[in-house]
Every structure is written in C-alpha cells, then in structure tokens.
Design an enzyme around this catalytic site. Structure first.
Site, short mmCIF file in Angstrom:
data_model
loop_
_atom_site.label_atom_id
_atom_site.label_comp_id
_atom_site.label_asym_id
_atom_site.label_seq_id
_atom_site.Cartn_x
_atom_site.Cartn_y
_atom_site.Cartn_z
CD GLN A 209 -2.65 -1.53 0.17
OE1 GLN A 209 -3.67 -0.65 0.25
NE2 GLN A 209 -2.60 -2.41 -0.76
CB ALA A 250 -11.26 0.29 2.88
CG HIS A 251 -6.84 0.17 0.27
ND1 HIS A 251 -6.29 -0.74 -0.16
CD2 HIS A 251 -8.48 -0.35 -0.35
CE1 HIS A 251 -7.02 -1.83 -0.95
NE2 HIS A 251 -7.97 -1.34 -1.19
CG ASN A 252 -6.94 3.50 -2.81
OD1 ASN A 252 -6.52 2.42 -2.78
ND2 ASN A 252 -5.97 4.71 -3.41
#
Length: 338
Positions: A209, A250-252
C-alpha cells in the site's frame, strides 16, 4: 473563571448576539456550564427547546443562552439574578463556549519522549511520556501529542492539532490544522489489498500500500477508528469532517468536506463520499461506488450501489415484536420466490 466578554467573543465567532449592546461593559465571570435545572450562579446554561421553558423560571444559572425564537416568553420568566444572552441558536452558542472550560494539557515535552533528531518541532508543542516522533516528522506550532502515541516518519501535523494518547499515525501522512485524533485511532495502516492465485489451493499475494492518508483542517477522528493508507493514490478525508468511534475507512476512500459519520460504519475501498453527507451508525458501504453531496444514510443501511442524488436513504427493518417480525420475514421471502 471565564469573563463575560470572553464568552461573547466565542459566541460572536459563529453568530450575532441580539442584545450585545446591553451586555457590553458588564462585568461577570463564570466557572463552568450546567443544565437549567442544575446550574449554579457561577455557571452558564442554555435554552434551545421550548420544552425546557418551565425549567427556566427556577434556574439558578448566572448566565442563560436563549434562542431568539423564545426570548419574549423567556424574558418574562427569567429570574432577576440570571443574565440573558440572546442568539439565533442557543445550542450553537453553548458549543462555542464549551471549549473555554476544557482542561488544558500541560505544554511541555516529557523527558521520556523519543524524538528523532531530524524531526522539526514547532513552538509551544507538547509531547507526552513515551511518545515516539519519527524521522523527518513536522509538528506545527501548538500541536499536542499524547502519551504513548506514535507519529511515523515523514508525517506532517498542522498547527494546533490534538493527538490523544495511544494514537498510531503511520509514515508520510498529512494531517491538517486543528485536527483532533482520539485514543487508539490508527491512521495510515496498511490497506486490505491482496491478489488471489492458485497454488495447491487459493493463496493471497500481498499488495504493498504505497499511498498516504491525507486529513483536511478542522476534522475529528474518534477513538478506535481505522483509516487505511491508499494502495496507489491517497485515502483522503476532507476538511470539517467528523468521524465517530469504531469506524473503518478502507484504502483509497475519499470523504468530502463537512460530512459526519457515526460509530461502527464500514466503508470499503475506493468509494467516494460527497460533501455534507450524514452517515448513521452501523451503515455498511460497498467499495468502488460514489455517493453524491448532501446524502443522509440512516442507521444500519447497506449501500451496494452508487447514490447519485441528494436525499435520505434507508434499508433494513426496524425493531418490532418477534412474532410480527417472523410473519413479515416469511412474506418477504415469499415475495422473492418465482
């Protein structure tokens, strides 16, 4: 003790004081806030709803913040020893003055704090016991870092931000000005990214990540909330966003300015949430969808598709007697049968 003129200045930052002229020049100090029924002569109370008017007649509060729509009736029953401050929104006025009575943290750097020699520490910064400040970290003026917190290498924290005890901020995050991050929050941990492959069964290849977490000015992150760093692009929290405890982002994910998120919400990766949204408790939001500006999502709703228009959205069933719920569940299942 907080002087009357200080109260007035705090209120005037957000709204006009209708009776400011008659208050100017008065000398009075208060030591705290209280309810209409329990406040003492040294405290401030507020009247924002008509159902509390009966309590006003017997209040002992030295100062009462009164919403303008009630002031004519309120002034007829307000005790002579209470001073009225008339504003459009008494609840907002209460919010503004409440911060004046908060216990102030000790402004010092504890000798057990571990600070990398390359870190840049601004003026009037406080760092608690056993906190760790990594390489190339920048802490702006007036930042507070609580005991046992970790600020990872390359992270920038804007001035007057508050990082409570036991907060984990990973490397290279950007935290804006006047941000508040509460205990046990995790900012910038590794996002949940894996690529499946088959080798004698399903296995999972970790995806590094490589993005960051970026948090805008005047935002608030609750205790035990996790905001994962982006996989390639950044995870972005806009300015003036308030996030409750126990939220997973969560990511993004991107969250627009002015949005409020209640506890136990889960937002899957790469979802974009607009500005000025309200997301109720325990809402689940699928990944890779978009939610428009001005959307309200009521508690425990499951969102699986994009929402393109402002408005209120709900799903699920409200609580009812068990026997009624069973009958409703049977009918709902029958509706889905061919």
């Amino acid at each position: 003790m907080i002087a009357l003129h200080t109260l007035l200045e705090a209120i005037a930052c957000r709204q006009t004081i209708a009776n400011l002229d008659e208050l100017t020049g008065k000398t009075l100090s208060v030591s705290g806030v209280g309810s209409l029924s329990s406040a003492t002569a040294n405290q401030v109370a507020f009247l924002a709803q008509s159902k509390y008017l009966p309590q006003l007649a017997n209040t002992q509060a030295g100062v009462v913040l009164i919403s303008q729509k009630f002031f004519e009736e309120a002034l007829q029953i307000l005790p002579k020893n209470s001073l009225a401050i008339i504003v459009k929104d008494a609840y907002l006025a209460h919010a503004c003055i409440s911060t004046l009575f908060v216990r102030r943290p000790h402004q010092a750097i504890h000798p057990t704090a571990i600070i990398d020699e390359t870190a840049k520490i601004g003026k009037n910064v406080a760092i608690g016991a056993y906190a760790i400040i990594g390489a190339d970290v920048v802490l702006g003026d007036g930042v507070f870092v609580g005991a046992g917190s970790h600020v990872g290498a390359g992270t920038h924290v804007g001035q007057d931000s508050f990082i409570d005890a036991q907060v984990m901020i990973a490397h290279d995050c950007l935290i804006g000005q006047r941000v508040r991050i509460h205990s046990h929050a995790s900012i910038g941990s590794e996002g949940f990214g894996f690529a499946p492959y088959v080798e004698g069964g399903v296995k999972w290849q970790r995806i590094a990540q490589l993005g960051r977490v970026v948090i805008g000015d005047d935002s608030r992150i609750g205790s035990n909330t996790c905001i994962d760093r982006g996989a390639v692009e950044d995870t972005v929290i806009g300015s003036d966003v308030i996030i409750d405890n126990l939220v997973q982002i969560a990511h993004n994910v991107q969250i627009g300015s002015g949005t409020a998120i209640a506890a136990k919400v889960g937002i899957a990766g790469s979802t974009v949430i607009g500005k000025n949204c309200i997301i109720g408790g325990a809402v689940g939001i699928s990944g890779h969808i978009q939610i428009a500006d001005g959307v309200t999502i009521t508690g425990m709703t499951m969102v699986t598709n994009s929402i393109k228009e402002a408005g209120s959205y709900s799903s699920g069933t409200a609580a009812m007697p068990s026997a009624n719920w069973r009958r409703a569940a049977v009918r709902f299942r029958q509706m889905g049968e061919k």
